[in-house]
Motif scaffolding. Structure first.
Motif, PDB file in Angstrom:
ATOM      1  N   CYS A   2       0.865  -1.126   0.051  1.00  0.00           N
ATOM      2  CA  CYS A   2       0.102  -0.118   0.025  1.00  0.00           C
ATOM      3  C   CYS A   2       0.739   1.056   0.031  1.00  0.00           C
ATOM      4  CB  CYS A   2      -0.959   0.011   1.125  1.00  0.00           C
ATOM      5  SG  CYS A   2      -2.395  -1.215   1.144  1.00  0.00           S
ATOM      6  N   VAL A   3       1.879   1.364   0.937  1.00  0.00           N
ATOM      7  CA  VAL A   3       2.578   2.322   0.999  1.00  0.00           C
ATOM      8  C   VAL A   3       3.593   2.940  -0.207  1.00  0.00           C
ATOM      9  CG1 VAL A   3       4.432   3.973   1.894  1.00  0.00           C
ATOM     10  CG2 VAL A   3       2.917   2.624   3.327  1.00  0.00           C
ATOM     11  N   GLU A   4       3.963   1.747  -0.877  1.00  0.00           N
ATOM     12  CA  GLU A   4       4.845   1.847  -2.169  1.00  0.00           C
ATOM     13  C   GLU A   4       3.934   2.192  -3.260  1.00  0.00           C
ATOM     14  OE1 GLU A   4       7.578  -1.385  -2.570  1.00  0.00           O
ATOM     15  OE2 GLU A   4       9.002  -0.396  -1.052  1.00  0.00           O
ATOM     16  N   THR A   5       2.572   1.693  -3.494  1.00  0.00           N
ATOM     17  CA  THR A   5       1.650   2.138  -4.450  1.00  0.00           C
ATOM     18  C   THR A   5       1.585   3.629  -4.525  1.00  0.00           C
ATOM     19  OG1 THR A   5       0.488   0.149  -4.379  1.00  0.00           O
ATOM     20  CG2 THR A   5      -0.736   1.722  -5.181  1.00  0.00           C
ATOM     21  N   TYR A   6       1.125   4.102  -3.086  1.00  0.00           N
ATOM     22  CA  TYR A   6       0.994   5.526  -2.729  1.00  0.00           C
ATOM     23  C   TYR A   6       2.368   6.417  -3.219  1.00  0.00           C
ATOM     24  CZ  TYR A   6       0.117   9.801  -0.095  1.00  0.00           C
ATOM     25  OH  TYR A   6      -0.321  11.031   0.466  1.00  0.00           O
ATOM     26  N   ALA A   7       3.579   5.807  -2.751  1.00  0.00           N
ATOM     27  CA  ALA A   7       4.947   6.403  -3.087  1.00  0.00           C
ATOM     28  C   ALA A   7       5.006   6.796  -4.394  1.00  0.00           C
ATOM     29  CB  ALA A   7       5.870   5.881  -2.361  1.00  0.00           C
ATOM     30  N   LYS A   8       4.592   5.580  -5.239  1.00  0.00           N
ATOM     31  CA  LYS A   8       4.789   5.786  -6.880  1.00  0.00           C
ATOM     32  C   LYS A   8       3.969   6.464  -7.535  1.00  0.00           C
ATOM     33  CE  LYS A   8       5.288   1.890  -9.544  1.00  0.00           C
ATOM     34  NZ  LYS A   8       5.093   0.492  -9.887  1.00  0.00           N
ATOM     35  N   GLN A   9       2.543   6.439  -6.884  1.00  0.00           N
ATOM     36  CA  GLN A   9       1.724   7.504  -7.539  1.00  0.00           C
ATOM     37  C   GLN A   9       2.100   9.015  -7.271  1.00  0.00           C
ATOM     38  OE1 GLN A   9      -2.210   6.262  -5.645  1.00  0.00           O
ATOM     39  NE2 GLN A   9      -2.524   4.760  -6.997  1.00  0.00           N
ATOM     40  N   LEU A  10       3.054   9.114  -6.119  1.00  0.00           N
ATOM     41  CA  LEU A  10       3.427  10.478  -5.829  1.00  0.00           C
ATOM     42  C   LEU A  10       4.899  10.785  -6.713  1.00  0.00           C
ATOM     43  CD1 LEU A  10       2.971  11.095  -2.076  1.00  0.00           C
ATOM     44  CD2 LEU A  10       1.613  11.600  -4.130  1.00  0.00           C
ATOM     45  N   GLY A  11       5.118   9.869  -7.461  1.00  0.00           N
ATOM     46  CA  GLY A  11       6.542   9.859  -8.322  1.00  0.00           C
ATOM     47  C   GLY A  11       7.519   9.614  -7.512  1.00  0.00           C
ATOM     48  N   LYS A  12       7.620   8.930  -6.159  1.00  0.00           N
ATOM     49  CA  LYS A  12       8.884   8.422  -5.676  1.00  0.00           C
ATOM     50  C   LYS A  12       9.546   7.146  -6.489  1.00  0.00           C
ATOM     51  CE  LYS A  12       8.007  11.299  -2.248  1.00  0.00           C
ATOM     52  NZ  LYS A  12       9.325  12.413  -1.908  1.00  0.00           N
ATOM     53  N   GLU A  13      10.651   7.042  -6.396  1.00  0.00           N
ATOM     54  CA  GLU A  13      11.527   5.793  -6.825  1.00  0.00           C
ATOM     55  C   GLU A  13      11.518   4.873  -5.530  1.00  0.00           C
ATOM     56  OE1 GLU A  13      15.754   5.061  -8.922  1.00  0.00           O
ATOM     57  OE2 GLU A  13      14.585   6.922  -9.536  1.00  0.00           O
ATOM     58  N   LEU A  14      11.058   3.706  -6.059  1.00  0.00           N
ATOM     59  CA  LEU A  14      11.125   2.624  -4.950  1.00  0.00           C
ATOM     60  C   LEU A  14      12.631   2.074  -4.753  1.00  0.00           C
ATOM     61  CD1 LEU A  14       8.006   0.562  -5.879  1.00  0.00           C
ATOM     62  CD2 LEU A  14       8.336   2.671  -4.516  1.00  0.00           C
ATOM     63  N   ASN A  15      12.934   1.560  -3.433  1.00  0.00           N
ATOM     64  CA  ASN A  15      14.131   1.296  -3.031  1.00  0.00           C
ATOM     65  C   ASN A  15      14.255  -0.060  -2.309  1.00  0.00           C
ATOM     66  OD1 ASN A  15      16.153   3.246  -3.511  1.00  0.00           O
ATOM     67  ND2 ASN A  15      15.055   4.554  -2.132  1.00  0.00           N
ATOM     68  N   PHE A  16      15.387  -0.678  -2.067  1.00  0.00           N
ATOM     69  CA  PHE A  16      15.496  -1.667  -1.238  1.00  0.00           C
ATOM     70  C   PHE A  16      15.737  -1.405   0.037  1.00  0.00           C
ATOM     71  CE2 PHE A  16      16.087  -3.122  -5.707  1.00  0.00           C
ATOM     72  CZ  PHE A  16      15.206  -4.312  -5.502  1.00  0.00           C
ATOM     73  N   TYR A  17      15.593  -2.070   1.112  1.00  0.00           N
ATOM     74  CA  TYR A  17      15.848  -1.926   2.682  1.00  0.00           C
ATOM     75  C   TYR A  17      15.608  -3.437   3.515  1.00  0.00           C
ATOM     76  CZ  TYR A  17      10.790  -1.158   1.512  1.00  0.00           C
ATOM     77  OH  TYR A  17       9.760  -1.362   1.164  1.00  0.00           O
ATOM     78  N   ASP A  18      16.303  -3.316   4.391  1.00  0.00           N
ATOM     79  CA  ASP A  18      16.542  -4.375   5.420  1.00  0.00           C
ATOM     80  C   ASP A  18      14.996  -3.930   6.289  1.00  0.00           C
ATOM     81  OD1 ASP A  18      18.050  -6.016   4.528  1.00  0.00           O
ATOM     82  OD2 ASP A  18      19.741  -5.169   5.753  1.00  0.00           O
ATOM     83  N   ILE A  19      14.188  -4.819   6.691  1.00  0.00           N
ATOM     84  CA  ILE A  19      13.166  -4.675   7.796  1.00  0.00           C
ATOM     85  C   ILE A  19      13.455  -5.452   8.838  1.00  0.00           C
ATOM     86  CG2 ILE A  19      10.485  -4.314   7.938  1.00  0.00           C
ATOM     87  CD1 ILE A  19      10.458  -5.046   4.847  1.00  0.00           C
ATOM     88  N   ASP A  20      13.251  -4.795  10.089  1.00  0.00           N
ATOM     89  CA  ASP A  20      13.429  -5.310  11.228  1.00  0.00           C
ATOM     90  C   ASP A  20      12.099  -4.888  12.140  1.00  0.00           C
ATOM     91  OD1 ASP A  20      15.045  -6.954  12.853  1.00  0.00           O
ATOM     92  OD2 ASP A  20      14.824  -5.474  14.456  1.00  0.00           O
ATOM     93  N   VAL A  21      11.533  -6.122  12.718  1.00  0.00           N
ATOM     94  CA  VAL A  21      10.172  -5.892  13.313  1.00  0.00           C
ATOM     95  C   VAL A  21      10.301  -6.486  15.024  1.00  0.00           C
ATOM     96  CG1 VAL A  21       7.567  -6.419  13.588  1.00  0.00           C
ATOM     97  CG2 VAL A  21       8.998  -6.377  11.372  1.00  0.00           C
ATOM     98  N   GLU A  22      10.024  -5.600  15.682  1.00  0.00           N
ATOM     99  CA  GLU A  22      10.341  -5.995  17.181  1.00  0.00           C
ATOM    100  C   GLU A  22       8.806  -6.005  17.946  1.00  0.00           C
ATOM    101  OE1 GLU A  22      13.576  -6.894  17.861  1.00  0.00           O
ATOM    102  OE2 GLU A  22      12.935  -7.336  19.979  1.00  0.00           O
ATOM    103  N   SER A  23       8.247  -7.049  18.358  1.00  0.00           N
ATOM    104  CA  SER A  23       7.134  -6.883  18.907  1.00  0.00           C
ATOM    105  C   SER A  23       7.109  -7.116  20.478  1.00  0.00           C
ATOM    106  CB  SER A  23       6.055  -7.848  18.197  1.00  0.00           C
ATOM    107  OG  SER A  23       4.841  -8.059  18.920  1.00  0.00           O
ATOM    108  N   GLU A  24       6.358  -6.095  21.293  1.00  0.00           N
ATOM    109  CA  GLU A  24       6.244  -6.521  22.529  1.00  0.00           C
ATOM    110  C   GLU A  24       4.997  -6.987  22.941  1.00  0.00           C
ATOM    111  OE1 GLU A  24       8.893  -2.436  23.725  1.00  0.00           O
ATOM    112  OE2 GLU A  24       6.826  -2.449  24.184  1.00  0.00           O
TER     113      GLU A  24
END
Ligand code: PMV
Ligand code: MG
Length: 357
Positions: A84-106
């Motif tokens: 969803c965020v990347e669809t929105y970012a693309k609609q705003l003309g942003k270039e998509l990137n690569f990243y490491d995602i780290d999730v920490e849940s309490e």
């Protein structure tokens, strides 16, 4: 590195009715969080969560075929949030990137057991927040809520999205669910960018405060429950009990609106009376739909709290997870309740309502 967090939640009142468009609930956000961190990479990225290996996965059968309930897997929500965020970012003309995602849940017990504090909503909101920061998108809570709600709706389908609102806004909120069919239809015909900037039919989110003279106690039954399966069972039975169901909705709305006035006027007695009233309504719903909402342990949890002057009910879909008690800020009463909970294997969760956003 970019970091964003979102809180867990607890329903105070209005469960099940809030799944229908235009019906309210009151939801509190808690001082336990999901944190998502993103680190820029080249050409490929990794996704890592402290909950991937040890979370309880629910399964069911469809036409005799074993099936994992993807709605309980955090991974599905993370993927949907990213899309969803990347669809929105693309609609705003942003270039998509690569990243490491780290999730920490309490939001789960140390043994990986589910407390029922809204970890799938929190992981969705935290992922959306982190990615919006990462792509430099200018967003406020209303936009974060709407992107997260769409991401969540695409995976779970049948929830009220109240947990998403709580994880986004923090504190205590009065929440009325939007028309989900309107959102789904809009998604077929309009760009995401347009939908998230439009007003959503029926949606209301307002902040409330718990009276300072009171305490919220949260008891955990130790048995996890699947919200989406319970909501599905109610949805099935309600079509056979149209009149009773419609009365339940009307009474729940009245109850939550009275309770809201109790919050606005700092009147603990009104809040407590309506907690008891809402418990009764949910027990009636359980009887005419034949779905177990208040389990024997939850009944015990409520009865013990009521014995010492608290108002108590299930929190959320029931079937296990947690119950709540709202009590005067009186240490001896609180001690009596929590001692008796402990002898009955009900764990007091050390959580506080938090307004952090
Ligand atoms: O069990 P929980 O904390 O996920 O709460 C579910 C509340 C319901 O009203 C039954 C469902 C919903 O999506 O609002
Ligand atoms: Mg639950």
């Amino acid at each position: 590195m970019i970091t964003a967090k979102a809180s867990g939640k607890l329903y105070l009142a209005g469960e099940y009715a809030v799944v229908e468009k235009g019906y309210p609930a009151i939801i509190a956000s808690l001082n336990k969080f999901v944190t998502v961190s993103l680190t820029q990479t080249k050409n490929e990225g990794t996704l890592n969560s402290n909950r991937f290996t040890d979370t309880l996965i629910h399964w069911t059968r469809e036409n005799d075929k074993f099936q994992i309930d993807v709605r309980d897997s955090q991974l599905e929500f993370i993927i949907s949030a990213i899309n969803c965020v990347e669809t929105y970012a693309k609609q705003l003309g942003k270039e998509l990137n690569f990243y490491d995602i780290d999730v920490e849940s309490e939001l789960d017990s140390d043994e990986g057991k589910k407390y029922g504090l809204g970890s799938s909503a929190a992981v969705t909101v935290a992922t959306v927040r982190a990615l919006c920061k990462y792509y430099g998108l200018e967003v406020d809570n209303s936009i974060i809520f709407k992107i997260s709600a769409i991401a969540h709706l695409k995976v779970q389908g049948n929830g009220s999205l109240g947990d998403i609102a709580s994880s986004t806004y923090g504190g205590i909120i009065y929440y009325i669910s939007p028309d989900k069919n309107w959102i789904l239809e809009a998604l077929h015909s309009e760009e995401l960018n347009k939908i998230i900037h439009e007003p959503w039919p029926n949606l209301v989110i307002e902040k409330l405060n718990l009276p300072t003279t009171s305490r919220l106690l949260i008891g955990w039954t130790g048995s996890p429950a699947s919200t989406s399966i319970l909501v599905e069972q109610i949805a099935y039975s309600k079509s056979q009990q149209k009149e009773l169901y419609s009365n339940f909705l009307t009474e729940s709305k009245q109850c939550i609106n009275h309770m809201k006035q109790g919050f606005i006027n700092n009147n603990l007695k009104v809040i407590q009376d309506e907690v008891i009233n809402n418990r009764r309504l949910l027990n009636e719903l359980s009887t005419f739909t034949n779905v177990t909402i208040e389990t024997p342990t939850l009944t015990q949890l409520c009865d013990i709290a009521i014995k010492y002057g608290a108002a108590a009910k299930i929190s959320g879909a029931g079937g296990g997870d947690c119950g709540i008690a709202i009590v005067e800020n009186d240490d001896s009463k609180i001690q009596q309740i929590t001692n008796e909970w402990k002898t009955n294997n009900i764990t007091l969760l050390d959580l506080k309502i938090t307004d952090w956003s």
